[in-house]
Design a protein around this motif. Structure first.
Motif, PDB file in Angstrom:
ATOM      1  N   UNK A  75       0.821  -1.223   0.000  1.00 13.87           N
ATOM      2  CA  UNK A  75       0.000   0.000   0.000  1.00 13.87           C
ATOM      3  C   UNK A  75       0.847   1.262   0.000  1.00 13.87           C
ATOM      4  N   UNK A  76       1.825   1.264  -0.908  1.00 13.88           N
ATOM      5  CA  UNK A  76       2.691   2.444  -1.100  1.00 13.88           C
ATOM      6  C   UNK A  76       2.822   2.711  -2.597  1.00 13.88           C
ATOM      7  N   UNK A  77       3.125   3.950  -2.970  1.00 14.81           N
ATOM      8  CA  UNK A  77       3.412   4.225  -4.383  1.00 14.81           C
ATOM      9  C   UNK A  77       4.690   3.488  -4.806  1.00 14.81           C
ATOM     10  N   UNK A  78       4.760   3.098  -6.054  1.00 13.79           N
ATOM     11  CA  UNK A  78       5.931   2.376  -6.572  1.00 13.79           C
ATOM     12  C   UNK A  78       7.214   3.162  -6.311  1.00 13.79           C
ATOM     13  N   UNK A  79       7.143   4.461  -6.430  1.00 13.87           N
ATOM     14  CA  UNK A  79       8.332   5.298  -6.260  1.00 13.87           C
ATOM     15  C   UNK A  79       8.987   5.094  -4.892  1.00 13.87           C
ATOM     16  N   UNK A  80       8.190   4.785  -3.895  1.00 15.49           N
ATOM     17  CA  UNK A  80       8.715   4.591  -2.539  1.00 15.49           C
ATOM     18  C   UNK A  80       9.690   3.413  -2.503  1.00 15.49           C
ATOM     19  N   UNK A  81       9.421   2.390  -3.296  1.00 18.12           N
ATOM     20  CA  UNK A  81      10.296   1.215  -3.299  1.00 18.12           C
ATOM     21  C   UNK A  81      11.661   1.514  -3.915  1.00 18.12           C
TER      22      UNK A  81
END
Length: 90
Positions: A75-81
């Protein structure tokens, strides 16, 4: 690139670990690798705890399609990864 970086097979594993263990922010509570595996299976990725452990440690490659599903399951935006410091020696 130093020797430690060259052995790392993905750049998202460390961030996945931080999010999963509740170290990313207060709204993301700690979950086990087994719970993450169950969430990933719900979103369409058949993966087990052992594979998640290898991803988090950087010893398993991570496909781009898997990154999308990890973001959804966590449940996070892809950019966070991809929030990594590429100049870091860690």
């Amino acid at each position: 690139m130093n020797a430690k970086q060259s052995n790392n097979k993905n750049i998202c594993g460390k961030q996945i670990h931080l999010i999963r263990t509740g170290q990313y922010d207060k709204k993301h509570k700690k979950i086990t690798q087994d719970i993450l595996a169950a969430r990933l299976q719900i979103v369409g990725l058949d993966i087990d705890r052992t594979a998640i452990s290898k991803i988090e440690s950087g010893s398993r490659f991570l496909k781009d399609s898997e990154v999308l599903l990890f973001a959804k399951a966590l449940k996070v935006p892809v950019e966070v990864l991809f929030n990594v410091n590429i100049n870091s020696n860690k």
